[in-house]
Design a protein around this motif. Structure first.
Motif, mmCIF file in Angstrom:
data_model
loop_
_atom_site.group_PDB
_atom_site.id
_atom_site.type_symbol
_atom_site.label_atom_id
_atom_site.label_comp_id
_atom_site.label_asym_id
_atom_site.label_seq_id
_atom_site.Cartn_x
_atom_site.Cartn_y
_atom_site.Cartn_z
ATOM 1 N N PHE A 87 60.853 -40.892 -8.619
ATOM 2 C CA PHE A 87 61.481 -41.077 -9.926
ATOM 3 C C PHE A 87 60.833 -42.303 -10.583
ATOM 4 N N ASP A 88 60.027 -42.059 -11.601
ATOM 5 C CA ASP A 88 59.325 -43.157 -12.265
ATOM 6 C C ASP A 88 60.290 -44.021 -13.064
ATOM 7 N N CYS A 89 59.998 -45.310 -13.072
ATOM 8 C CA CYS A 89 60.767 -46.246 -13.889
ATOM 9 C C CYS A 89 60.249 -46.205 -15.323
ATOM 10 N N ALA A 90 61.123 -46.472 -16.270
ATOM 11 C CA ALA A 90 60.712 -46.509 -17.673
ATOM 12 C C ALA A 90 60.038 -47.826 -18.022
ATOM 13 N N THR A 91 60.471 -48.913 -17.357
ATOM 14 C CA THR A 91 59.948 -50.241 -17.706
ATOM 15 C C THR A 91 59.850 -51.113 -16.468
ATOM 16 N N VAL A 92 58.989 -52.120 -16.563
ATOM 17 C CA VAL A 92 58.953 -53.221 -15.597
ATOM 18 C C VAL A 92 59.040 -54.514 -16.406
ATOM 19 N N ARG A 93 59.928 -55.422 -15.970
ATOM 20 C CA ARG A 93 60.219 -56.645 -16.726
ATOM 21 C C ARG A 93 59.831 -57.872 -15.897
ATOM 22 N N MET A 96 56.418 -47.220 -19.501
ATOM 23 C CA MET A 96 55.842 -45.913 -19.239
ATOM 24 C C MET A 96 56.039 -45.083 -20.501
ATOM 25 N N ASN A 97 54.961 -44.747 -21.165
ATOM 26 C CA ASN A 97 55.068 -44.123 -22.485
ATOM 27 C C ASN A 97 55.783 -42.774 -22.465
ATOM 28 N N GLN A 98 55.701 -42.049 -21.339
ATOM 29 C CA GLN A 98 56.387 -40.749 -21.291
ATOM 30 C C GLN A 98 57.903 -40.913 -21.311
ATOM 31 N N LEU A 99 58.400 -41.992 -20.706
ATOM 32 C CA LEU A 99 59.845 -42.223 -20.661
ATOM 33 C C LEU A 99 60.315 -43.167 -21.755
ATOM 34 N N ALA A 100 59.459 -44.062 -22.175
ATOM 35 C CA ALA A 100 59.806 -45.015 -23.239
ATOM 36 C C ALA A 100 58.666 -45.020 -24.253
ATOM 37 N N PRO A 101 58.566 -43.967 -25.068
ATOM 38 C CA PRO A 101 57.435 -43.849 -25.991
ATOM 39 C C PRO A 101 57.424 -44.941 -27.049
ATOM 40 N N ALA A 102 56.221 -45.330 -27.437
ATOM 41 C CA ALA A 102 56.084 -46.332 -28.500
ATOM 42 C C ALA A 102 56.616 -45.759 -29.809
ATOM 43 N N PRO A 103 57.401 -46.514 -30.555
ATOM 44 C CA PRO A 103 57.957 -46.003 -31.806
ATOM 45 C C PRO A 103 56.886 -45.862 -32.885
ATOM 46 N N ARG A 104 57.133 -44.954 -33.792
ATOM 47 C CA ARG A 104 56.222 -44.760 -34.914
ATOM 48 C C ARG A 104 56.506 -45.828 -35.972
ATOM 49 N N ARG A 115 51.119 -53.452 -31.970
ATOM 50 C CA ARG A 115 51.311 -53.502 -30.517
ATOM 51 C C ARG A 115 52.523 -54.353 -30.165
ATOM 52 N N LYS A 116 52.635 -55.527 -30.754
ATOM 53 C CA LYS A 116 53.774 -56.390 -30.480
ATOM 54 C C LYS A 116 55.072 -55.768 -30.999
ATOM 55 N N GLN A 117 54.999 -55.125 -32.139
ATOM 56 C CA GLN A 117 56.184 -54.480 -32.687
ATOM 57 C C GLN A 117 56.669 -53.368 -31.754
ATOM 58 N N ALA A 118 55.726 -52.605 -31.211
ATOM 59 C CA ALA A 118 56.104 -51.526 -30.293
ATOM 60 C C ALA A 118 56.760 -52.078 -29.033
ATOM 61 N N ASP A 119 56.256 -53.203 -28.529
ATOM 62 C CA ASP A 119 56.854 -53.815 -27.345
ATOM 63 C C ASP A 119 58.246 -54.365 -27.651
ATOM 64 N N LEU A 120 58.387 -54.996 -28.808
ATOM 65 C CA LEU A 120 59.693 -55.525 -29.207
ATOM 66 C C LEU A 120 60.712 -54.414 -29.392
ATOM 67 N N ALA A 121 60.325 -53.396 -30.146
ATOM 68 C CA ALA A 121 61.275 -52.366 -30.565
ATOM 69 C C ALA A 121 61.868 -51.617 -29.387
ATOM 70 N N ARG A 122 61.138 -51.535 -28.268
ATOM 71 C CA ARG A 122 61.619 -50.781 -27.115
ATOM 72 C C ARG A 122 62.516 -51.594 -26.189
ATOM 73 N N LEU A 123 62.686 -52.872 -26.456
ATOM 74 C CA LEU A 123 63.637 -53.662 -25.680
ATOM 75 C C LEU A 123 65.055 -53.161 -25.937
ATOM 76 N N GLU A 174 62.969 -45.358 -36.722
ATOM 77 C CA GLU A 174 63.135 -43.922 -36.925
ATOM 78 C C GLU A 174 64.241 -43.366 -36.035
ATOM 79 N N LYS A 175 64.272 -43.830 -34.794
ATOM 80 C CA LYS A 175 65.312 -43.425 -33.855
ATOM 81 C C LYS A 175 66.078 -44.675 -33.444
ATOM 82 N N PHE A 176 67.323 -44.741 -33.838
ATOM 83 C CA PHE A 176 68.100 -45.962 -33.598
ATOM 84 C C PHE A 176 69.434 -45.616 -32.955
#
Length: 495
Positions: free
Chosen positions: A143-149, A160-168, A183-191, A260-262
């Protein structure tokens, strides 16, 4: 994992000769409502002859047995870490990788009753991770993890982009993205961000998160909107009086969000209750917008034992004998590994935690008998002060996540409105006698219980505390006041 563990792993796994390497580690679980996290507490580095490096890397049975024995003896889980030095970002698994991990999952589960955890470090330091769960007798599935912190002076996430895709990127975020890039926005937005406390400061922070483009916000609070709150709640109007703060704030955030997805999830509970506590453990970052000692005590433990950074702030307003404004101060700081905890900073009095558990801090008689400059009586604030404090807390989080020019830690900040100046920032670690650094990465196994039932004075649905019920109650208040005095003495020594 903490930054120190990450740095130790880099030194061992990313070899100068560019060959792969490996090691074992101990981990402890952190169990939220919907997320289980493996907290890497300690590496078990190989001794001479325990592993072979030959382009790829392999371990000897004696190394595995030694690591498994340590995990079993300490009540921890076991993890296998290895490197892909030529890779970048999240890494897949080769057939050899899968056989090595899956083939040992049964022995690990048998000895520890916890899943075997695998982690891969890429050449750029990015992590990938997975659990090997027991799915049937003698069968273990991946079972893959979505993130590592990675937590410390800065917050570094691998997704992991398949489980936590970068937002548009959205048109409504153009100005935001122009400040730090896609790139930074995508990392921030997925927190996943938790805002603990839906009052004046929490409302400002939650709205800032929604408008900045964060996709997933939890709001944790058990209180209701009252008319006296309307001069400070950015999201509430007269028609919201009597409604739960979290539900009204979540509705407002959905309208204000630019992603887009909130998702805005209201959690109608205190963070010291089991429901609120477990919801907080689902988050990557927490904002502390509470002004009571018990909530801060719980968040303090989460920051260290569960490796979830807590951005804390507070406001103190004082008037002189003429009733004029004499002082208005607000502060912001981050509680996490390699930073001072909230207790050592002086943000709460440990002696008052038990008083709140007993319900005395909701007793009007008790509060009225406190000195006028007591911390429990000087936290009143106004809209502008809340807005300024919320801004400082947001900037603490952004600095930690964005790491601008390698400067992720602004330190402990204290601003004085009267006089208009900021104190020099403080950088430090906890007092040697502080307990909290000893809980780092222990998670559910820390053995320190901080949760409990909401005081009887604030039963679910109640907006106001009940009046004192007997002279015996006032006797308890007197005893608890003495305990608080002892707690303050201990706290002063810690500072």
């Amino acid at each position: 994992m903490a930054e120190a563990i990450d740095a130790q792993a880099r030194r061992h796994l990313l070899r100068a000769d560019r060959q792969e390497d490996l090691c074992f580690a101990l981990w402890h679980p952190s169990t939220g409502r919907s997320r289980r996290t493996a907290l890497i507490e300690r590496l078990i580095l190989p001794e001479d002859g325990e592993r072979n490096v030959h382009g790829n890397a392999s371990f000897q049975p004696a190394y595995f047995e030694r690591a498994l024995g340590l995990a079993s003896a300490e009540g921890a889980g076991l993890a296998l870490l290895h490197s892909h030095p030529l890779g970048r970002d999240w890494q897949g698994m080769s057939g050899d990788d899968i056989r090595a991990e899956q083939g040992h999952a049964g022995a690990v589960y048998g000895a520890t009753k916890l899943p075997f955890v695998g982690l891969t470090m890429a050449g750029d330091g990015a992590w990938s991770a997975r659990f090997w769960e027991r799915t049937a007798r003698r069968h273990y599935g991946r079972f893959d993890c979505a993130t590592v912190r990675v937590v410390g002076q800065r917050l570094r996430m691998t997704y992991m982009n398949q489980l936590a895709p970068a937002p548009r990127p959205m048109e409504a975020q153009i100005r935001t993205i122009s400040a730090w890039g896609e790139r930074k926005q995508a990392d921030l937005a997925r927190l996943r961000i938790g805002v603990v406390g839906g009052g004046s400061v929490g409302g400002f922070i939650a709205e800032a998160l929604a408008r900045t483009g964060f996709e997933d916000v939890l709001v944790i609070d058990y209180d209701y909107i009252e008319t006296k709150n309307l001069d400070r709640l950015v999201y509430a109007t007269r028609r919201n009086v009597g409604e739960p703060k979290v539900s009204e704030l979540a509705t407002h955030l959905r309208e204000a969000a630019t992603a887009e997805k909130f998702e805005a999830e209201p959690i109608m509970a205190a963070v010291y209750e089991e429901e609120g506590f477990r919801a907080a453990l689902d988050c990557d970052v927490l904002f502390s917008c509470v002004d009571r000692p018990w909530g801060r005590h719980v968040l303090n433990l989460i920051a260290y034992a569960h490796l979830i950074p807590v951005i804390d702030g507070g406001i103190a307003v004082r008037r002189n004998r003429k009733g004029e404004l004499a002082a208005a101060d607000w502060r912001a700081h981050t509680a996490t590994v390699d930073h001072r905890c909230m207790q050592c900073v002086g943000q709460y009095d440990p002696g008052l935690v038990e008083l709140e558990r007993l319900g005395h801090l909701d007793d009007p008689t008790y509060i009225e008998n406190l000195a006028k400059d007591h911390p429990l009586r000087v936290r009143e604030n106004v809209f502008a002060f809340s807005m300024a404090c919320a801004s400082q807390q947001m900037l603490q989080m952004l600095a930690m996540a964005l790491d601008p020019l390698g400067q992720p830690n602004p330190g402990e900040q204290l601003y004085h409105f009267v006089g208009g100046h900021m104190e020099p920032p403080i950088y430090g670690v906890c007092h040697p006698e502080c307990l909290f650094p000893g809980f780092v990465a222990r998670g559910d196994h820390c053995g320190f219980v901080v949760t409990g039932d909401r005081p009887a004075r604030l039963s679910p649905g109640s907006k106001k505390p009940a009046a004192p019920d007997s002279i015996v109650r006032r006797g308890f208040v007197a005893i608890s006041t003495a305990l608080a005095f002892i707690g303050r003495a201990i706290g002063a020594r810690l500072k």
